[in-house]
Design a protein around this motif. Structure first.
Motif, short mmCIF file in Angstrom:
data_model
loop_
_atom_site.label_atom_id
_atom_site.label_comp_id
_atom_site.label_asym_id
_atom_site.label_seq_id
_atom_site.Cartn_x
_atom_site.Cartn_y
_atom_site.Cartn_z
N LEU A 1 0.86 -1.18 0.00
CA LEU A 1 0.00 0.00 0.00
C LEU A 1 0.90 1.23 0.00
CD1 LEU A 1 -2.84 1.29 0.39
CD2 LEU A 1 -2.55 0.92 2.85
N THR A 2 0.58 2.22 -0.83
CA THR A 2 1.44 3.40 -0.90
C THR A 2 0.65 4.63 -1.31
OG1 THR A 2 3.50 4.30 -1.84
CG2 THR A 2 2.10 3.00 -3.32
N ASN A 3 1.14 5.80 -0.91
CA ASN A 3 0.58 7.07 -1.38
C ASN A 3 1.53 7.75 -2.36
OD1 ASN A 3 2.51 7.84 0.60
ND2 ASN A 3 1.47 9.79 0.91
N ALA B 1 4.48 3.32 -6.68
CA ALA B 1 3.50 2.51 -7.40
C ALA B 1 3.97 2.20 -8.82
CB ALA B 1 2.15 3.23 -7.43
N THR B 2 4.55 3.19 -9.48
CA THR B 2 5.04 2.99 -10.85
C THR B 2 6.20 2.00 -10.87
OG1 THR B 2 4.39 5.25 -11.44
CG2 THR B 2 5.98 4.15 -12.87
N GLU B 3 7.10 2.13 -9.91
CA GLU B 3 8.25 1.23 -9.85
C GLU B 3 7.82 -0.21 -9.63
OE1 GLU B 3 12.00 0.32 -10.44
OE2 GLU B 3 11.43 2.44 -10.35
N LEU B 4 6.82 -0.42 -8.80
CA LEU B 4 6.37 -1.77 -8.48
C LEU B 4 5.47 -2.37 -9.56
CD1 LEU B 4 5.56 -1.34 -4.68
CD2 LEU B 4 7.53 -2.51 -5.67
N GLU C 1 1.18 -7.17 -5.30
CA GLU C 1 -0.09 -6.44 -5.44
C GLU C 1 0.10 -5.03 -4.90
OE1 GLU C 1 -4.81 -6.91 -4.27
OE2 GLU C 1 -3.29 -7.83 -2.98
N VAL C 2 -0.22 -4.05 -5.72
CA VAL C 2 0.00 -2.65 -5.35
C VAL C 2 -1.35 -1.96 -5.17
CG1 VAL C 2 1.06 -0.47 -6.00
CG2 VAL C 2 2.14 -2.62 -6.69
N ILE C 3 -1.51 -1.28 -4.04
CA ILE C 3 -2.72 -0.51 -3.76
C ILE C 3 -2.32 0.94 -3.54
CG2 ILE C 3 -4.71 -0.22 -2.23
CD1 ILE C 3 -4.31 -3.16 -1.39
N SER D 1 -8.81 6.52 2.96
CA SER D 1 -8.53 5.24 2.30
C SER D 1 -7.64 4.36 3.18
CB SER D 1 -7.88 5.47 0.94
OG SER D 1 -6.56 5.95 1.07
N LEU D 2 -6.76 4.97 3.95
CA LEU D 2 -5.89 4.20 4.84
C LEU D 2 -6.68 3.52 5.95
CD1 LEU D 2 -2.77 6.53 5.23
CD2 LEU D 2 -2.96 4.46 3.84
N ASP D 3 -7.81 4.13 6.33
CA ASP D 3 -8.61 3.57 7.42
C ASP D 3 -9.17 2.19 7.08
OD1 ASP D 3 -8.16 5.80 8.96
OD2 ASP D 3 -10.03 6.81 8.38
N ALA D 4 -9.20 1.86 5.79
CA ALA D 4 -9.78 0.57 5.38
C ALA D 4 -8.78 -0.59 5.48
CB ALA D 4 -10.29 0.69 3.93
N TYR D 5 -7.53 -0.28 5.82
CA TYR D 5 -6.49 -1.31 5.77
C TYR D 5 -5.75 -1.45 7.10
CZ TYR D 5 -7.21 -0.75 0.74
OH TYR D 5 -7.77 -0.69 -0.50
N HIS D 6 -5.09 -2.61 7.21
CA HIS D 6 -4.16 -2.85 8.32
C HIS D 6 -2.95 -3.55 7.73
CE1 HIS D 6 -2.74 -3.71 12.39
NE2 HIS D 6 -2.37 -4.88 11.91
N VAL D 7 -1.74 -3.13 8.09
CA VAL D 7 -0.53 -3.72 7.50
C VAL D 7 0.37 -4.29 8.59
CG1 VAL D 7 -0.57 -2.22 5.48
CG2 VAL D 7 0.69 -1.48 7.52
N ASP D 8 1.23 -5.19 8.15
CA ASP D 8 2.20 -5.78 9.08
C ASP D 8 3.30 -4.77 9.43
OD1 ASP D 8 1.08 -8.50 9.05
OD2 ASP D 8 1.71 -8.47 6.95
#
Length: 254
Positions: free
Chosen positions: A121-123, A128-131, A138-140, A161-168
């Motif tokens: 996940l990135t802002n 995002a382009t590099e990945l 999977e890029v979000i 949009s970040l509120d919808a996710y949880h990351v390690d």
């Protein structure tokens, strides 16, 4: 005073002063603080100001504390940032869900990270382009308002949009790291998005070369107690490393 007139007065006061508290607006507009809070919420949704703790900040405020252009950041302390990025990649495991901010160090990570099964996940447009060429990753992207100097998405949409996710793990950088005052950023918009990032991760990994320590930038992001790991370069003073470790932070120098 009509509601529309009050909105214009609020925006005018915020732009004139740069920032203002709810209590002041309540007195000046002769309405309750609860009414002012609702007004500020609506004006933020319209993009005319930004909410801050206890008040509001002008959207013009970011121009008073401009970000360094991405092309400049990319070449500043580049060798140190590349080494930090390579060390950070070692902390990524297959199937991890990670968040990369819009820092140049995060972009170096995106450049060198193996094409393995990950969710990123990135802002950052650059990240995002590099990945995008790595088929297993999977890029979000957050979406949001494009901050042109940093090529990053910021603002209410990006934050929500970040509120919808949880990351390690979250890997992020900043403008300044102060032993007493914590992590700071160049402006309110960048600070707010990074506050959300820190709050949604199991592990917070700060990527900061030694030039950023002892620096307090314009807007507070988080206390050092919110950081689990700091990856920095070998020029970091031994005394600073000891003080950070005394705070329970793992410090890695490369």
């Amino acid at each position: 005073m009509l509601v529309a007139e009050r909105y214009e007065k609020i925006v005018g006061l915020v732009n004139e002063r740069g920032s203002i508290r709810v209590s002041e607006l309540s007195d000046l507009c002769q309405v309750t603080e609860e009414t002012i809070r609702r007004d500020l919420d609506r004006l933020e949704q319209a993009g005319r100001l930004r909410r801050s703790h206890g008040g509001a900040v002008s959207v013009k405020d970011a121009t008073l504390h401009p970000e360094i252009p991405y092309a400049v950041r990319e070449i500043t302390n580049a060798d140190e940032k590349k080494r930090i990025a390579l060390e950070a990649i070692k902390r990524i495991q297959p199937k991890d869900r990670i968040l990369l901010d819009a820092s140049s160090t995060a972009w170096y990570m995106a450049t060198d990270v193996p094409d393995d099964f990950l969710t990123v996940l990135t802002n950052s447009i650059k990240v995002a382009t590099e990945l995008s060429s790595k088929e297993k990753i999977e890029v979000i992207s957050t979406g949001g308002i494009l901050a042109q100097r940093s090529l990053s998405f910021v603002g209410p949409l990006a934050e929500r949009s970040l509120d919808a996710y949880h990351v390690d793990k979250v890997f992020l950088s900043c403008k300044g790291v102060h032993l007493d005052r914590g992590i700071s950023e160049s402006n309110e918009l960048q600070a707010r998005i990074k506050q959300r990032m820190i709050g949604m991760a199991d592990e917070v990994i700060l990527l900061a070369d030694s030039s950023k320590f002892g620096v307090q930038a314009f807007t507070h992001v988080a206390d050092l107690s919110d950081v689990d790991v700091i990856i920095t370069d070998r020029r970091m003073a031994a005394e600073t490393i000891e003080q950070l470790e005394n705070k329970g932070i793992t410090v890695i120098t490369v």
